[in-house]
Write an enzyme that holds these catalytic residues in place. Structure first.
Site, PDB file in Angstrom:
ATOM      1  N   GLU A 134      -1.071  -5.431  -5.566  1.00 38.01           N
ATOM      2  CA  GLU A 134      -1.728  -6.463  -4.756  1.00 38.01           C
ATOM      3  C   GLU A 134      -3.028  -6.332  -5.043  1.00 38.01           C
ATOM      4  O   GLU A 134      -3.540  -5.303  -4.537  1.00 38.01           O
ATOM      5  CB  GLU A 134      -1.214  -6.289  -3.315  1.00 38.01           C
ATOM      6  CG  GLU A 134      -0.014  -7.237  -2.937  1.00 38.01           C
ATOM      7  CD  GLU A 134       0.091  -7.373  -1.451  1.00 38.01           C
ATOM      8  OE1 GLU A 134      -0.755  -7.121  -0.667  1.00 38.01           O
ATOM      9  OE2 GLU A 134       1.152  -7.360  -1.291  1.00 38.01           O
ATOM     10  N   ASN A 168       6.960  -2.502   0.069  1.00 36.91           N
ATOM     11  CA  ASN A 168       5.525  -2.278   0.190  1.00 36.91           C
ATOM     12  C   ASN A 168       5.146  -0.859   0.854  1.00 36.91           C
ATOM     13  O   ASN A 168       5.640  -0.725   2.130  1.00 36.91           O
ATOM     14  CB  ASN A 168       4.687  -3.369   0.849  1.00 36.91           C
ATOM     15  CG  ASN A 168       3.365  -3.251   1.200  1.00 36.91           C
ATOM     16  OD1 ASN A 168       2.661  -2.114   1.617  1.00 36.91           O
ATOM     17  ND2 ASN A 168       2.556  -4.122   0.767  1.00 36.91           N
ATOM     18  N   HIS A 190       6.057 -11.278   3.868  1.00 41.82           N
ATOM     19  CA  HIS A 190       4.831 -10.981   5.128  1.00 41.82           C
ATOM     20  C   HIS A 190       5.681 -11.356   6.420  1.00 41.82           C
ATOM     21  O   HIS A 190       6.131 -12.176   6.796  1.00 41.82           O
ATOM     22  CB  HIS A 190       3.663 -12.067   5.122  1.00 41.82           C
ATOM     23  CG  HIS A 190       2.444 -11.171   5.761  1.00 41.82           C
ATOM     24  ND1 HIS A 190       1.552 -10.571   5.391  1.00 41.82           N
ATOM     25  CD2 HIS A 190       2.306 -11.324   7.083  1.00 41.82           C
ATOM     26  CE1 HIS A 190       0.670 -10.203   6.190  1.00 41.82           C
ATOM     27  NE2 HIS A 190       1.112 -10.514   7.424  1.00 41.82           N
ATOM     28  N   HIS A 196       1.842   1.321   4.156  1.00 46.14           N
ATOM     29  CA  HIS A 196       1.561   2.092   5.358  1.00 46.14           C
ATOM     30  C   HIS A 196       1.891   3.565   5.552  1.00 46.14           C
ATOM     31  O   HIS A 196       1.700   4.217   6.393  1.00 46.14           O
ATOM     32  CB  HIS A 196       2.398   1.211   6.564  1.00 46.14           C
ATOM     33  CG  HIS A 196       1.809  -0.072   6.994  1.00 46.14           C
ATOM     34  ND1 HIS A 196       0.364  -0.178   7.114  1.00 46.14           N
ATOM     35  CD2 HIS A 196       2.249  -1.336   7.228  1.00 46.14           C
ATOM     36  CE1 HIS A 196      -0.071  -1.441   7.079  1.00 46.14           C
ATOM     37  NE2 HIS A 196       1.135  -2.171   7.395  1.00 46.14           N
ATOM     38  N   HIS A 241      -1.070  -2.335  -2.161  1.00 46.48           N
ATOM     39  CA  HIS A 241      -2.198  -3.291  -2.094  1.00 46.48           C
ATOM     40  C   HIS A 241      -3.431  -2.431  -2.139  1.00 46.48           C
ATOM     41  O   HIS A 241      -3.779  -1.615  -1.120  1.00 46.48           O
ATOM     42  CB  HIS A 241      -2.200  -4.112  -0.790  1.00 46.48           C
ATOM     43  CG  HIS A 241      -3.307  -5.102  -0.455  1.00 46.48           C
ATOM     44  ND1 HIS A 241      -3.434  -5.974   0.543  1.00 46.48           N
ATOM     45  CD2 HIS A 241      -4.697  -5.205  -1.307  1.00 46.48           C
ATOM     46  CE1 HIS A 241      -4.490  -6.646   0.224  1.00 46.48           C
ATOM     47  NE2 HIS A 241      -5.143  -6.186  -0.560  1.00 46.48           N
ATOM     48  N   GLU A 298       4.201 -16.249  -4.548  1.00 41.09           N
ATOM     49  CA  GLU A 298       4.737 -15.483  -3.385  1.00 41.09           C
ATOM     50  C   GLU A 298       4.475 -16.598  -2.372  1.00 41.09           C
ATOM     51  O   GLU A 298       3.221 -16.548  -1.859  1.00 41.09           O
ATOM     52  CB  GLU A 298       4.273 -14.210  -3.075  1.00 41.09           C
ATOM     53  CG  GLU A 298       5.052 -13.499  -1.898  1.00 41.09           C
ATOM     54  CD  GLU A 298       4.625 -11.988  -2.086  1.00 41.09           C
ATOM     55  OE1 GLU A 298       4.741 -11.458  -3.106  1.00 41.09           O
ATOM     56  OE2 GLU A 298       4.735 -11.474  -0.987  1.00 41.09           O
ATOM     57  N   THR A 352      -3.157  -9.208   5.563  1.00 40.11           N
ATOM     58  CA  THR A 352      -3.499 -10.516   4.738  1.00 40.11           C
ATOM     59  C   THR A 352      -2.856 -11.754   5.734  1.00 40.11           C
ATOM     60  O   THR A 352      -1.810 -12.011   5.944  1.00 40.11           O
ATOM     61  CB  THR A 352      -2.583 -10.376   3.591  1.00 40.11           C
ATOM     62  OG1 THR A 352      -2.724  -9.181   2.958  1.00 40.11           O
ATOM     63  CG2 THR A 352      -3.144 -11.628   2.673  1.00 40.11           C
TER      64      THR A 352
HETATM   65  N1  PXP Z   1       3.323  -9.847   0.441  1.00 39.67           N
HETATM   66  C1  PXP Z   1       2.207  -9.752   0.641  1.00 39.67           C
HETATM   67  C2  PXP Z   1       1.380 -10.651  -0.540  1.00 39.67           C
HETATM   68  C3  PXP Z   1       1.219  -9.074   1.404  1.00 39.67           C
HETATM   69  O1  PXP Z   1      -0.068  -9.016   1.306  1.00 39.67           O
HETATM   70  C4  PXP Z   1       2.176  -8.169   2.336  1.00 39.67           C
HETATM   71  C5  PXP Z   1       1.247  -7.480   3.380  1.00 39.67           C
HETATM   72  O2  PXP Z   1       0.467  -6.449   2.563  1.00 39.67           O
HETATM   73  C6  PXP Z   1       3.360  -8.341   2.055  1.00 39.67           C
HETATM   74  C7  PXP Z   1       4.165  -9.016   1.473  1.00 39.67           C
HETATM   75  C8  PXP Z   1       4.436  -7.547   3.153  1.00 39.67           C
HETATM   76  O3  PXP Z   1       4.324  -7.827   4.462  1.00 39.67           O
HETATM   77  P1  PXP Z   1       4.881  -6.795   5.752  1.00 39.67           P
HETATM   78  O4  PXP Z   1       3.943  -5.846   5.505  1.00 39.67           O
HETATM   79  O5  PXP Z   1       4.507  -7.637   6.917  1.00 39.67           O
HETATM   80  O6  PXP Z   1       6.236  -6.813   5.540  1.00 39.67           O
END
Ligand code: PXP
Length: 241
Positions: free
Chosen positions: A72, A9, A190, A12, A45, A153, A103
């Site tokens: 996302e 992801n 997450h 950030h 996202h 997920e 989230t």
């Molecule tokens: N999966 C989903 C559906 C998410 O919303 C997020 C956070 O945006 C993640 C995975 C990744 O989470 P993290 O950034 O805490 O690794």
């Protein structure tokens, strides 16, 4: 050993870019760097408030990536229109509150099934693989199956926040087994880090983990390729344990 996919992801990277209103760091460059380092896919996202990823980022990701793009989004008319135009490999439907930092919980597919059903159907009809981001609860999984989503997920946030509570891991193990029984492809994500990803990787039914915050945080100190290699090594160690 099975191959457990790592979806990176890159939200950030856009968060840092937007903090200065600059054009760098470029999330698409980060995505390409992640793929070169072994990521199996890229997750981004597009939030309603565009606090990190923007529409143009999604278009550029779709145009330039050589690995699957997991888009996302909240199940809103606006996002549905954008997803149908971009046609990513996958869409992961998530709950979204403007005031949340990230989230916070899974999608309530039981409470929201009337609203979700047409959105899932439109995405599926467009050939987009739909996943639902849900808490690891059997009743939510049953409804995900009834709604025709091929993938779920599992939200690992509670596990990551309460590592001293064995029930959190047990809930995920039970939910992953239940998902497989229902014929659902099962992902998780997450709050996962190098330190806590091992027991999650050991859950045999999981085929993909989506990880962002910890990878981008580690990348500050060691660079993104090394952060991805370290995460992959921790996943492999968890699968061997
Ligand atoms: N999966 C989903 C559906 C998410 O919303 C997020 C956070 O945006 C993640 C995975 C990744 O989470 P993290 O950034 O805490 O690794």
């Amino acid at each position: 050993m099975r191959h457990l996919r790592l979806g990176v992801n890159i939200d950030h990277v856009a968060t840092v870019r937007n903090a200065r209103g600059s054009s760098y760091p470029d999330p698409v460059r980060a995505a390409e760097c992640a793929i070169a380092a072994g990521a199996d896919g890229i997750t981004a996202h597009l939030r309603e408030d565009r606090r990190h990823i923007r529409d143009a980022d999604m278009l550029a990701l779709k145009a330039r990536l050589t690995k699957p793009l997991n888009f996302e989004m909240a199940a809103t008319d606006e996002m549905l229109k954008i997803a149908l135009a971009i046609k990513p490999h996958a869409v992961c439907l998530v709950p979204e509150k403007r005031t949340e930092v990230t989230t916070e919980g899974g999608l309530d597919v039981i409470g929201g099934h009337n609203h979700l059903q047409p959105c899932i159907a439109r995405l599926r009809d467009a050939g987009i693989r739909v996943s639902l981001f849900i808490d690891p609860e059997p009743a939510q999984l049953d409804m995900a199956r009834a709604l025709g989503a091929p993938v779920v997920e599992l939200h690992t946030g509670a596990y990551a926040e309460h590592l001293d509570d064995p029930d959190q891991l047990r809930r995920l193990i039970t939910a992953a087994a239940h998902a497989q029984k229902l014929g659902l492809e099962c992902h998780a994500g997450h709050g996962l880090t190098v330190a806590n990803v091992g027991p999650i990787s050991a859950i045999a039914e999981l085929v993909e983990l989506n990880i962002g915050h910890a990878l981008i945080a580690d990348a500050i100190f060691m660079g993104l390729p090394a952060a991805i290699h370290a995460m992959r090594a921790a996943m492999d160690a968890g699968m061997r344990a």
